[in-house]
Design an enzyme around this catalytic site. Structure first.
Site, mmCIF file in Angstrom:
data_model
loop_
_atom_site.group_PDB
_atom_site.id
_atom_site.type_symbol
_atom_site.label_atom_id
_atom_site.label_comp_id
_atom_site.label_asym_id
_atom_site.label_seq_id
_atom_site.Cartn_x
_atom_site.Cartn_y
_atom_site.Cartn_z
ATOM 1 N N CYS A 101 0.867 -1.118 -0.013
ATOM 2 C CA CYS A 101 0.031 -0.059 0.163
ATOM 3 C C CYS A 101 0.768 1.365 -0.076
ATOM 4 O O CYS A 101 1.349 1.453 0.950
ATOM 5 C CB CYS A 101 -0.884 -0.095 1.144
ATOM 6 S SG CYS A 101 -1.707 1.524 1.807
ATOM 7 N N CYS A 125 0.079 3.848 2.646
ATOM 8 C CA CYS A 125 0.556 3.063 3.978
ATOM 9 C C CYS A 125 1.872 3.506 4.197
ATOM 10 O O CYS A 125 2.327 4.258 5.123
ATOM 11 C CB CYS A 125 0.236 1.743 4.128
ATOM 12 S SG CYS A 125 -1.463 1.321 4.151
#
Length: 105
Positions: A28, A31
């Site tokens: 991600c 993230c």
């Protein structure tokens, strides 16, 4: 940041204490964007335990908790959900801090 080793350890955090569950995944990008700022956020909110939850490792938990976008944050106190910042958008340190202040009351 606490990284649970198994579902039992993760469940123990969900049941007691003031916790911020940080749902994330290695792949991600958003993230990865926020992870370097997490130690500062943790330092600003010492009353919470921060638990990193790998969405892929704990996909059943993510589904049960309706985590459909990451990074996402769910705050609990002794098993009761106090609030959530769950969407598919990139999060900023300011946005996360504002959310935690709001949940904290």
């Amino acid at each position: 940041m606490i990284i649970p080793k198994n579902i039992e350890e993760l469940a123990s955090y969900a049941e007691k204490g003031k916790n911020v569950f940080f749902f994330t995944a290695d792949w991600c990008g958003d993230c990865s964007f926020i992870k370097p700022q997490m130690p500062e956020i943790e330092a600003d909110f010492p009353q919470f335990n921060f638990i990193q939850v790998d969405r892929d490792q704990y996909i059943d938990v993510a589904a049960e908790w309706s985590i459909f976008g990451i990074p996402s944050f769910v705050v609990t106190n002794d098993g009761e959900e106090l609030g959530r910042l769950v969407n598919k958008n990139r999060k900023t340190k300011e946005e996360i801090s504002g959310f935690l202040k709001m949940v904290e009351g």
